[in-house]
Motif scaffolding. Structure first.
Motif, mmCIF file in Angstrom:
data_model
loop_
_atom_site.group_PDB
_atom_site.id
_atom_site.type_symbol
_atom_site.label_atom_id
_atom_site.label_comp_id
_atom_site.label_asym_id
_atom_site.label_seq_id
_atom_site.Cartn_x
_atom_site.Cartn_y
_atom_site.Cartn_z
ATOM 1 N N PHE A 114 10.657 2.217 -10.266
ATOM 2 C CA PHE A 114 11.648 3.298 -11.080
ATOM 3 C C PHE A 114 12.030 2.836 -12.443
ATOM 4 O O PHE A 114 12.001 3.583 -13.349
ATOM 5 N N VAL A 115 12.560 1.718 -12.669
ATOM 6 C CA VAL A 115 13.006 1.163 -14.093
ATOM 7 C C VAL A 115 11.884 1.000 -14.789
ATOM 8 O O VAL A 115 12.155 1.284 -16.007
ATOM 9 N N GLU A 116 10.687 0.494 -14.252
ATOM 10 C CA GLU A 116 9.476 0.285 -15.403
ATOM 11 C C GLU A 116 9.117 1.650 -15.743
ATOM 12 O O GLU A 116 8.740 1.617 -17.096
ATOM 13 N N GLU A 117 9.222 2.576 -15.409
ATOM 14 C CA GLU A 117 9.070 3.962 -15.689
ATOM 15 C C GLU A 117 10.056 4.364 -16.879
ATOM 16 O O GLU A 117 9.444 5.074 -18.011
ATOM 17 N N GLN A 169 0.760 -1.357 -0.112
ATOM 18 C CA GLN A 169 -0.004 -0.119 0.029
ATOM 19 C C GLN A 169 0.800 1.352 0.081
ATOM 20 O O GLN A 169 1.353 1.645 1.003
ATOM 21 N N THR A 170 1.003 1.820 -1.230
ATOM 22 C CA THR A 170 1.955 2.901 -1.166
ATOM 23 C C THR A 170 1.238 4.227 -0.993
ATOM 24 O O THR A 170 -0.008 4.133 -1.191
ATOM 25 N N ASN A 171 1.798 5.368 -0.579
ATOM 26 C CA ASN A 171 1.219 6.532 -0.432
ATOM 27 C C ASN A 171 0.702 6.922 -1.848
ATOM 28 O O ASN A 171 1.358 7.208 -2.866
ATOM 29 N N MET A 195 5.393 6.956 -8.969
ATOM 30 C CA MET A 195 6.873 7.005 -9.245
ATOM 31 C C MET A 195 6.908 7.691 -10.595
ATOM 32 O O MET A 195 8.128 8.298 -10.892
ATOM 33 N N SER A 196 5.817 7.620 -11.248
ATOM 34 C CA SER A 196 5.916 8.442 -12.706
ATOM 35 C C SER A 196 5.958 10.113 -12.483
ATOM 36 O O SER A 196 6.316 10.753 -13.084
ATOM 37 N N GLU A 197 5.627 10.392 -11.023
ATOM 38 C CA GLU A 197 5.686 11.830 -10.730
ATOM 39 C C GLU A 197 7.288 12.102 -10.109
ATOM 40 O O GLU A 197 7.506 13.201 -9.630
ATOM 41 N N SER A 198 8.123 11.316 -10.142
ATOM 42 C CA SER A 198 9.465 11.263 -9.515
ATOM 43 C C SER A 198 9.880 12.612 -10.167
ATOM 44 O O SER A 198 9.986 12.335 -11.335
ATOM 45 N N ARG A 199 10.832 13.326 -9.415
ATOM 46 C CA ARG A 199 11.595 14.432 -10.269
ATOM 47 C C ARG A 199 12.733 14.150 -10.915
ATOM 48 O O ARG A 199 12.789 14.726 -11.837
#
Length: 499
Positions: free
Chosen positions: A375-378, A313-315, A320-324
């Motif tokens: 992260f890698v999937e993005e 259950q992530t926040n 991850m797609s919005e990671s800077r």
């Protein structure tokens, strides 16, 4: 040159006074972005670069050129006076540029210390920090000191970018490359582990002209990459300035000798590690209880059944797609005005930092393993297609990431094992784009005796179901393309295993 810079200086100081609200003047919020763009346009004018370029060429000149200059000076007093006048004008331009930049840095730090900062102002502050980093004396040292990077982290970055450890080459390359950059940043050039770490440990003195700036104020966390895009705007313009000041950096092995390259990428690694650690998960007891209700039939409902993972259950506010870091990479690739060399340099450095972050991720921290796979999937739909379109080598080292998958399967954690199979399922097309990688994945990994025996009859129904799904809908599925000899051999191997 002198006239032009005097006119630009009047415009520059006038606009800065307007931003600071002197003489009771104020700027509305809708007009401020136009003023900021005007200041950036003045700051990036080529007239300011000429004195630094002459300084660079003068510092790297040979003794023969000095002898020739002296001979010409003796034969012509006019030449001597002309050279002195040119150097005097260049000195004045450098001082003017540095003073205005420091004034701009002070304004940026004040604005970045308030709670809410608009995006246009953040972009302006990031560009200002990048230019001050390269051109203002002592500013780069202060900005690096604010990151508070540990020596261990710096050593890890150095070892990643400089695996050869050729001490003779280091000294020659460091002197040659650092001479291409302004003197203000040369002390951050890498020439060896010990000397570089000693240079960073020295006490940093704040520039006298900027003593009134609150360098260690509330803006410091934002400068470290939190809350805003300040660090990431700086990172983009750091690369733009590298390729502007040193356009011959075609050999990627030379990038480690660029002044400031190591601490900037060490901070980039810190941001990546913070990104991977932001995700929180279920307690192990809750996770195991949730997997017990899943069955094989639930997973194999159909060929296009979503491979969702109800295990963590992530926040919801942290995607991850919005990671800077991801957004910065997309910004690099989407910028049509940027040189291809700049993009290639950033892509390769980005992937090296990602590999280093993966090596430093704990095998038994299943939340970090989840986040790393996310992260890698993005990157899979972004990097490989772009590199194929622009005839660049694939920067994602899939042999390395297959090794990472094998290591995660050794964790004996059902959550990590399920996420590993889901990662392979998602990246199947890109991984198998190379026939050699496809052979390794299919024959040496998924159909190997040890792995097949362990997961085909795994005790966890969730792990077993994900492995069965991967075998059925990826390994043994014909997608309509022309089958190769390897595909036939793989299908025969699947049939043999099931029989």
């Amino acid at each position: 040159m002198d006239r032009r810079t005097n006119i630009l200086n009047r415009w520059w100081t006038g606009l800065l006074e307007l931003l600071n609200g002197r003489n009771g003047q104020s700027i509305t919020g809708t007009d401020r972005p136009v003023y900021l763009e005007s200041i950036v346009a003045i700051m990036t004018r080529p007239e300011w670069r000429v004195p630094f370029q002459s300084n660079i060429s003068g510092s790297s000149s040979t003794s023969t050129s000095r002898v020739d200059l002296a001979a010409r000076s003796y034969t012509s007093l006019e030449t001597t006076g002309s050279d002195f006048l040119a150097e005097s004008i260049h000195h004045n331009i450098r001082n003017t540029f540095n003073q205005n930049l420091l004034s701009q840095v002070g304004y940026s730090i004040d604005r970045m210390s308030v709670r809410h900062t608009p995006a246009s102002l953040v972009s302006f502050c990031g560009k200002t920090c990048a230019y001050a980093f390269f051109f203002c004396p002592d500013v780069a040292n202060v900005l690096v000191k604010l990151w508070n990077i540990s020596p261990t982290l710096l050593r890890n970055v150095i070892n990643e970018f400089d695996p050869g450890h050729d001490h003779v080459l280091r000294g020659v390359m460091a002197e040659e490359i650092s001479s291409q950059f302004p003197p203000a940043v040369r002390n951050l050039a890498f020439s060896g582990h010990s000397s570089f770490l000693r240079a960073l440990r020295r006490n940093t003195s704040v520039p006298l002209a900027a003593a009134q700036i609150n360098w260690f104020g509330p803006w410091a966390p934002r400068w470290a990459g939190r809350d805003t895009d300040l660090f990431f705007v700086f990172l983009k313009h750091f690369y733009l300035l590298i390729t502007d000041l040193f356009p011959s950096i075609i050999d990627m092995s030379k990038r480690i000798y660029v002044p400031g390259f190591i601490p900037v990428h060490a901070q980039m690694l810190i941001v990546l590690q913070n990104t991977l650690s932001k995700h929180t998960g279920l307690q192990p007891t809750d996770a195991l209880h949730s997997t017990a209700t899943a069955t094989f039939d639930d997973l194999l409902d159909g060929a296009e059944t979503s491979a969702s993972l109800p295990l963590r259950q992530t926040n919801s506010l942290i995607l991850m797609s919005e990671s800077r870091l991801i957004m910065t990479l997309r910004d690099f690739l989407a910028d049509s005005s940027m040189q291809q060399l700049t993009k290639q340099l950033f892509i390769e450095s980005f992937c090296k930092i990602l590999k280093l972050g993966a090596r430093k991720t704990s095998l038994y921290d299943h939340n970090a393993c989840f986040a790393l796979c996310d992260f890698v999937e993005e990157l899979i739909p972004i990097l490989p297609p772009y590199c194929r379109t622009n005839d660049l080598p694939d920067p994602l080292d899939w042999d390395f990431w297959l090794d990472v998958c094998l290591e995660m399967l050794k964790s004996n954690n059902s959550l990590t094992e399920v996420r590993t199979f889901a990662f392979i399922f998602t990246g199947w097309v890109e991984i198998n784009h190379d026939i050699r990688r496809k052979e390794r994945l299919c024959l040496d990994m998924l159909l190997s005796t040890a792995l097949f025996t362990q997961y085909f009859n795994h005790w966890s129904p969730m792990v077993r179901g994900y492995y069965h799904r991967l075998i059925c809908w990826r390994l043994a599925r014909h997608d309509g393309t022309q089958q190769s000899e390897l595909d036939t051999y793989v299908f025969y191997g699947v049939t043999l295993r099931f029989s």
